[in-house]
Design a protein around this motif. Structure first.
Motif, PDB file in Angstrom:
ATOM      1  N   ARG A  71       0.836  -1.193   0.000  1.00 16.26           N
ATOM      2  CA  ARG A  71       0.000   0.000   0.000  1.00 16.26           C
ATOM      3  C   ARG A  71       0.873   1.245   0.000  1.00 16.26           C
ATOM      4  NH1 ARG A  71      -3.782  -0.471   4.933  1.00 16.26           N
ATOM      5  NH2 ARG A  71      -4.453   1.613   4.264  1.00 16.26           N
ATOM      6  N   ASP A  72       0.353   2.300  -0.599  1.00 21.92           N
ATOM      7  CA  ASP A  72       1.000   3.606  -0.608  1.00 21.92           C
ATOM      8  C   ASP A  72      -0.021   4.591  -0.051  1.00 21.92           C
ATOM      9  OD1 ASP A  72       2.090   6.094  -1.145  1.00 21.92           O
ATOM     10  OD2 ASP A  72       2.943   5.472  -3.063  1.00 21.92           O
ATOM     11  N   ASN A  73       0.119   4.921   1.212  1.00 20.28           N
ATOM     12  CA  ASN A  73      -0.868   5.794   1.851  1.00 20.28           C
ATOM     13  C   ASN A  73      -0.843   7.207   1.273  1.00 20.28           C
ATOM     14  OD1 ASN A  73      -1.773   3.725   3.494  1.00 20.28           O
ATOM     15  ND2 ASN A  73      -0.444   4.284   5.207  1.00 20.28           N
ATOM     16  N   ALA A  74       0.296   7.627   0.753  1.00 20.25           N
ATOM     17  CA  ALA A  74       0.378   8.962   0.151  1.00 20.25           C
ATOM     18  C   ALA A  74      -0.458   9.040  -1.138  1.00 20.25           C
ATOM     19  CB  ALA A  74       1.822   9.322  -0.155  1.00 20.25           C
ATOM     20  N   LYS A  75      -0.628   7.893  -1.775  1.00 22.39           N
ATOM     21  CA  LYS A  75      -1.396   7.849  -3.031  1.00 22.39           C
ATOM     22  C   LYS A  75      -2.781   7.228  -2.846  1.00 22.39           C
ATOM     23  CE  LYS A  75       2.643   7.596  -6.064  1.00 22.39           C
ATOM     24  NZ  LYS A  75       3.332   6.846  -7.136  1.00 22.39           N
ATOM     25  N   ASN A  76      -3.098   6.853  -1.606  1.00 22.22           N
ATOM     26  CA  ASN A  76      -4.399   6.199  -1.333  1.00 22.22           C
ATOM     27  C   ASN A  76      -4.619   5.002  -2.244  1.00 22.22           C
ATOM     28  OD1 ASN A  76      -4.845   8.187   0.542  1.00 22.22           O
ATOM     29  ND2 ASN A  76      -6.644   9.046  -0.441  1.00 22.22           N
ATOM     30  N   THR A  77      -3.569   4.208  -2.390  1.00 15.63           N
ATOM     31  CA  THR A  77      -3.621   3.095  -3.346  1.00 15.63           C
ATOM     32  C   THR A  77      -3.065   1.828  -2.711  1.00 15.63           C
ATOM     33  OG1 THR A  77      -3.401   4.615  -5.218  1.00 15.63           O
ATOM     34  CG2 THR A  77      -2.897   2.304  -5.630  1.00 15.63           C
ATOM     35  N   VAL A  78      -3.709   0.724  -3.036  1.00 13.68           N
ATOM     36  CA  VAL A  78      -3.211  -0.589  -2.641  1.00 13.68           C
ATOM     37  C   VAL A  78      -2.934  -1.376  -3.919  1.00 13.68           C
ATOM     38  CG1 VAL A  78      -5.538  -1.569  -2.416  1.00 13.68           C
ATOM     39  CG2 VAL A  78      -3.618  -2.624  -1.201  1.00 13.68           C
ATOM     40  N   TYR A  79      -1.882  -2.186  -3.869  1.00 13.02           N
ATOM     41  CA  TYR A  79      -1.430  -2.921  -5.041  1.00 13.02           C
ATOM     42  C   TYR A  79      -1.436  -4.423  -4.764  1.00 13.02           C
ATOM     43  CZ  TYR A  79       0.502   1.703  -6.054  1.00 13.02           C
ATOM     44  OH  TYR A  79       0.659   3.050  -6.267  1.00 13.02           O
ATOM     45  N   LEU A  80      -1.525  -5.168  -5.843  1.00 15.11           N
ATOM     46  CA  LEU A  80      -1.332  -6.612  -5.763  1.00 15.11           C
ATOM     47  C   LEU A  80      -0.432  -7.015  -6.919  1.00 15.11           C
ATOM     48  CD1 LEU A  80      -2.119  -9.200  -4.193  1.00 15.11           C
ATOM     49  CD2 LEU A  80      -3.846  -9.601  -5.963  1.00 15.11           C
ATOM     50  N   GLN A  81       0.810  -7.341  -6.592  1.00 15.15           N
ATOM     51  CA  GLN A  81       1.748  -7.832  -7.590  1.00 15.15           C
ATOM     52  C   GLN A  81       1.566  -9.338  -7.692  1.00 15.15           C
ATOM     53  OE1 GLN A  81       4.032  -6.166  -9.633  1.00 15.15           O
ATOM     54  NE2 GLN A  81       4.260  -8.178 -10.577  1.00 15.15           N
ATOM     55  N   MET A  82       1.249  -9.810  -8.880  1.00 19.45           N
ATOM     56  CA  MET A  82       0.977 -11.230  -9.091  1.00 19.45           C
ATOM     57  C   MET A  82       2.002 -11.799 -10.053  1.00 19.45           C
ATOM     58  SD  MET A  82      -3.197 -11.139  -9.378  1.00 19.45           S
ATOM     59  CE  MET A  82      -3.179 -10.330 -10.969  1.00 19.45           C
ATOM     60  N   ASN A  83       2.801 -12.721  -9.565  1.00 22.81           N
ATOM     61  CA  ASN A  83       3.828 -13.372 -10.373  1.00 22.81           C
ATOM     62  C   ASN A  83       3.516 -14.856 -10.509  1.00 22.81           C
ATOM     63  OD1 ASN A  83       5.253 -10.900 -10.449  1.00 22.81           O
ATOM     64  ND2 ASN A  83       6.369 -11.422  -8.577  1.00 22.81           N
ATOM     65  N   SER A  84       4.173 -15.484 -11.464  1.00 28.16           N
ATOM     66  CA  SER A  84       4.008 -16.921 -11.698  1.00 28.16           C
ATOM     67  C   SER A  84       2.535 -17.299 -11.768  1.00 28.16           C
ATOM     68  CB  SER A  84       4.705 -17.719 -10.589  1.00 28.16           C
ATOM     69  OG  SER A  84       6.070 -17.394 -10.516  1.00 28.16           O
ATOM     70  N   LEU A  85       1.797 -16.560 -12.547  1.00 29.25           N
ATOM     71  CA  LEU A  85       0.362 -16.780 -12.618  1.00 29.25           C
ATOM     72  C   LEU A  85       0.020 -18.132 -13.218  1.00 29.25           C
ATOM     73  CD1 LEU A  85      -0.649 -13.169 -13.601  1.00 29.25           C
ATOM     74  CD2 LEU A  85      -1.609 -14.447 -11.681  1.00 29.25           C
ATOM     75  N   LYS A  86      -1.072 -18.691 -12.707  1.00 23.65           N
ATOM     76  CA  LYS A  86      -1.545 -19.994 -13.138  1.00 23.65           C
ATOM     77  C   LYS A  86      -2.971 -19.856 -13.680  1.00 23.65           C
ATOM     78  CE  LYS A  86       0.929 -22.106  -9.251  1.00 23.65           C
ATOM     79  NZ  LYS A  86       0.798 -22.957  -8.037  1.00 23.65           N
ATOM     80  N   PRO A  87      -3.398 -20.768 -14.512  1.00 22.60           N
ATOM     81  CA  PRO A  87      -4.790 -20.697 -15.010  1.00 22.60           C
ATOM     82  C   PRO A  87      -5.824 -20.651 -13.887  1.00 22.60           C
ATOM     83  CG  PRO A  87      -3.527 -22.214 -16.345  1.00 22.60           C
ATOM     84  CD  PRO A  87      -2.628 -21.807 -15.199  1.00 22.60           C
ATOM     85  N   GLU A  88      -5.535 -21.289 -12.775  1.00 19.95           N
ATOM     86  CA  GLU A  88      -6.489 -21.283 -11.658  1.00 19.95           C
ATOM     87  C   GLU A  88      -6.571 -19.936 -10.944  1.00 19.95           C
ATOM     88  OE1 GLU A  88      -4.009 -23.507 -12.210  1.00 19.95           O
ATOM     89  OE2 GLU A  88      -3.114 -24.164 -10.302  1.00 19.95           O
ATOM     90  N   ASP A  89      -5.696 -18.999 -11.320  1.00 13.42           N
ATOM     91  CA  ASP A  89      -5.797 -17.637 -10.795  1.00 13.42           C
ATOM     92  C   ASP A  89      -6.822 -16.807 -11.562  1.00 13.42           C
ATOM     93  OD1 ASP A  89      -2.237 -17.699 -10.394  1.00 13.42           O
ATOM     94  OD2 ASP A  89      -3.745 -17.919  -8.807  1.00 13.42           O
TER      95      ASP A  89
END
Length: 119
Positions: A71-89
């Motif tokens: 999260r970046d409170n200065a930007k009021n933003t939350v992130y989700l970095q997703m690596n090694s993605l699978k079809p079940e994602d």
């Protein structure tokens, strides 16, 4: 008026990466716990990752080691970095903001962003 707006979804091949963003407005972002949930085809919505106002994180077992919430409170933003993605994602990913104050609970949802992982 509280708004949570997700972005960053799309189509990606298995093994690829995506970064989701959720921009919040209309709430005191820094005091909210934020989370990412997902709902796959024919499945119930499930928690993927969450981060407290103090920065403590937790993940579902299915994504641990592959996804990172921040999260970046200065930007009021939350992130989700997703690596090694699978079809079940493959799912619609939803941003959530939650705060409990005494007996009151404040719970807000974004509209969702689609993630499709092809095999």
């Amino acid at each position: 008026q509280v708004q949570l707006v997700e972005s960053g979804g799309g189509l990606v091949q298995s093994g690829g990466s995506l970064r989701l963003s959720c921009a919040a407005s209309g709430l005191h972002f820094s005091i909210y716990a934020m989370g990412w949930y997902r709902q796959g085809p024919g499945k119930q919505r499930e928690l993927v990752a969450a981060i407290t106002s103090g920065g403590i994180t937790n993940y579902s077992d299915s994504v641990k080691g592959r996804f990172t919430i921040s999260r970046d409170n200065a930007k009021n933003t939350v992130y989700l970095q997703m690596n090694s993605l699978k079809p079940e994602d493959t799912a619609v990913y939803y941003c959530n903001g939650r705060r409990i104050r005494g007996v009151e609970e404040y719970n807000y949802w974004g509209q969702g962003t689609q993630v499709i992982v092809s095999s």
